[in-house]
Design an enzyme around this catalytic site. Structure first.
Site, PDB file in Angstrom:
ATOM      1  CE1 TYR A  35      29.460  37.908  50.993  1.00 54.16           C
ATOM      2  CE2 TYR A  35      29.965  38.945  48.897  1.00 54.16           C
ATOM      3  CZ  TYR A  35      30.107  38.888  50.270  1.00 54.16           C
ATOM      4  OH  TYR A  35      30.877  39.822  50.918  1.00 54.16           O
ATOM      5  CG  ASP A  42      22.766  41.379  45.032  1.00 51.93           C
ATOM      6  OD1 ASP A  42      23.335  42.106  44.193  1.00 51.93           O
ATOM      7  OD2 ASP A  42      23.359  40.849  45.987  1.00 51.93           O
ATOM      8  CE  LYS A  88      30.759  42.168  42.689  1.00 52.04           C
ATOM      9  NZ  LYS A  88      32.020  41.744  43.202  1.00 52.04           N
TER      10      LYS A  88
HETATM   11  C1  LIG Z   1      25.708  39.422  44.156  1.00 50.64           C
HETATM   12  C2  LIG Z   1      26.552  40.254  45.065  1.00 50.64           C
HETATM   13  N1  LIG Z   1      25.975  41.126  45.906  1.00 50.64           N
HETATM   14  C3  LIG Z   1      26.699  41.896  46.743  1.00 50.64           C
HETATM   15  C4  LIG Z   1      28.060  41.812  46.771  1.00 50.64           C
HETATM   16  C5  LIG Z   1      28.846  42.666  47.689  1.00 50.64           C
HETATM   17  O1  LIG Z   1      29.484  43.681  46.984  1.00 50.64           O
HETATM   18  P1  LIG Z   1      30.746  44.428  47.619  1.00 50.64           P
HETATM   19  O2  LIG Z   1      31.867  43.463  47.626  1.00 50.64           O
HETATM   20  O3  LIG Z   1      30.951  45.598  46.686  1.00 50.64           O
HETATM   21  O4  LIG Z   1      30.353  44.866  48.983  1.00 50.64           O
HETATM   22  C6  LIG Z   1      28.717  40.922  45.905  1.00 50.64           C
HETATM   23  C7  LIG Z   1      30.186  40.819  45.905  1.00 50.64           C
HETATM   24  O5  LIG Z   1      30.802  40.026  45.247  1.00 50.64           O
HETATM   25  C8  LIG Z   1      27.942  40.119  45.044  1.00 50.64           C
HETATM   26  O6  LIG Z   1      28.515  39.229  44.207  1.00 50.64           O
END
Ligand SMILES: Cc1ncc(COP(=O)(O)O)c(C=O)c1O
Length: 455
Positions: free
Chosen positions: A164, A266, A294
């Site tokens: 994700y 990511d 985060k």
């Molecule tokens: C690995 C990863 N990338 C991107 C995101 C997206 O982040 P956001 O919820 O701040 O848009 C998340 C969200 O949980 C994530 O776990």
């Protein structure tokens, strides 16, 4: 004599029923608020990820390692806002930084001094020379994908099955594909995650299994000079914690480069949590672009995208657009500066590592004592129990796990004063304000579950 898996499986359903009943009885005010919220808010929650069974828990406040819900239940917080609150709640330095900034004004859409300090610190930690700010992980991966497409002049993106990366169209593909749609293991299909993703977009996103470099190589061979980038979450953190095989990430980088594509990490979840410089530092592979969010904001909406000088030059040269009214917002930058330079210090990482080991060690002892078919992973502030004995290497392995184990475990923790992120895939997040006593509560609750499963 150890209890058989079948015996344990038979015990799960009645335990879930009992714990759900207790859960609901102790959270009547949350339920009331949820019903009121449903009148005006879809599903009664601000994000669908907050709508977890048996019902959402409405939180009132947090302090240190603890949070309190609207029914007055106290929890040690291992959810920590989906991996954000590594600083813990209401950290005095964050309160001071935000209060001071609030007095001086919270938004100008003009740069301020803190943006330089934060970008310099990210640069030092993640070995990327150039940065831009965003407001979420979604925006960070969106910008990284756009930069890669602009830089290479190619449209296709490769992602790993079941990662994700946020909720923008390009990466809302094969996030949790259903077994009847996901295609063969050696050539997974591109399955849009829910409706509303144009096929023309999801077709541009190709999918491969994690930990299979040969499959990636074959995919590049089928699409010569078409792929802009491979985006990878270096430790997959939405299937429990799935570690890359030794050498896998370096191979992915080599394959991408050999075919003229970029590697994007990511590190929205791993960044600043599993090491000061995230997976880049801990696993020793530096990508071409990196997406953060985060934990870097200390509890304020945040995000950043960093990268190689020549790739990020696409922004300098006005060839790729990177915009945002709130990018580099003063409140975020004040919290981020304090988080990165004053709270997440080397001593803080030593504390997180040590605490993670105490927690993981305690859980492993329980697993061994009761001969449970589970295992534990711990990496700095992050970790979790995987409800199968053997290591998980990819999504197809993960699908073999019965999710009711994780659910019953979540209910046991919640009903005994430990808040975990909902959904079977989630891990714990420790904060600098957690203590050994806090993690012991987690272990004790798990031991009670183990006894009830095997009694
Ligand atoms: C690995 C990863 N990338 C991107 C995101 C997206 O982040 P956001 O919820 O701040 O848009 C998340 C969200 O949980 C994530 O776990």
């Amino acid at each position: 004599m150890s209890t058989s898996v079948q015996d344990m499986t038979e015990r799960v359903a009645p335990l879930i029923a009992k714990e759900e009943k207790r859960f609901r009885a102790e959270r009547r005010r949350s339920d009331q608020m949820w019903n009121e919220a449903k009148e005006f808010i879809s599903k009664g929650v601000p994000s669908s990820f907050q709508d977890a069974p048996p019902q959402p828990i409405f939180i009132q406040r947090g302090q240190g390692s603890r949070v309190w819900d609207v029914d007055g239940n106290e929890y040690v917080d291992f959810h920590n806002g989906f991996g954000v609150m590594v600083v813990g709640h209401a950290h005095p330095l964050i309160v001071e930084a935000i209060s001071e900034r609030a007095r001086l004004g919270t938004h100008f859409a003009q740069p301020g001094e803190d943006v330089v300090v934060v970008a310099r610190e990210l640069s030092r930690r993640f070995k990327q020379p150039q940065w831009r700010f965003t407001n979420s992980g979604t925006e960070s991966t969106l910008d990284a994908v756009r930069l890669a497409r602009g830089f290479t002049g190619r449209d296709r993106i490769v992602k790993i099955e079941a990662t994700y990366h946020g909720h923008h169209d390009a990466l809302m593909v094969s996030v949790e594909p259903k077994p009847d749609l996901m295609g063969p293991a050696d050539s997974p299909a591109s399955v849009p995650y829910y409706e509303g993703i144009p096929k023309a977009i999801s077709d541009l996103t190709l999918v491969v299994a994690f930990n299979d470099a040969d499959q990636l190589e074959r995919l590049f061979a089928r699409h010569p000079a078409e792929i802009a980038a491979v985006i990878v979450e270096p430790v997959m953190m939405n299937l429990g914690s799935v570690m890359p095989d030794d050498g896998y990430l370096a191979k992915v980088k080599d394959i991408a480069h050999k075919h003229g594509a970029l590697l994007i990490f990511d590190e929205v979840k791993t960044g600043c949590t599993i090491a000061p410089g995230g997976a880049t530092e801990r696993l020793g592979v530096t990508p071409d672009l990196i997406a953060l969010a985060k934990a870097i904001g200390g509890g304020v909406p945040c995000g950043a995208v960093g990268g190689r000088a020549d790739v990020m030059a696409m922004i300098d040269e006005d060839r790729v657009a990177q915009f945002g009214t709130f990018n580099g917002n003063p409140l975020t930058m004040a919290a981020s500066r304090t988080t990165l330079t004053r709270i997440l210090t080397p001593a803080a990482y030593a504390h997180l590592d040590a605490l993670g080991e105490v927690l993981a060690g305690g859980l492993r002892d329980v697993i061994a004592e009761h001969d449970l078919p589970f295992h534990v992973m711990s990496l700095g502030a992050r970790g979790g129990i995987t409800y199968r004995k053997e290591r998980v290497r990819n999504y197809r392995d993960y699908l073999t796990i019965d999710k009711s184990w994780a659910y019953v475990s979540w209910l046991y923790q919640c009903n005994r004063g430990v808040l975990m992120a909902p959904f079977a895939e989630e891990n714990w997040t420790l904060s600098v304000q957690h203590s050994e006593e806090d993690v012991q509560r987690y272990v004790d609750n798990f031991a009670e579950l183990a006894r009830d499963l095997t009694r």
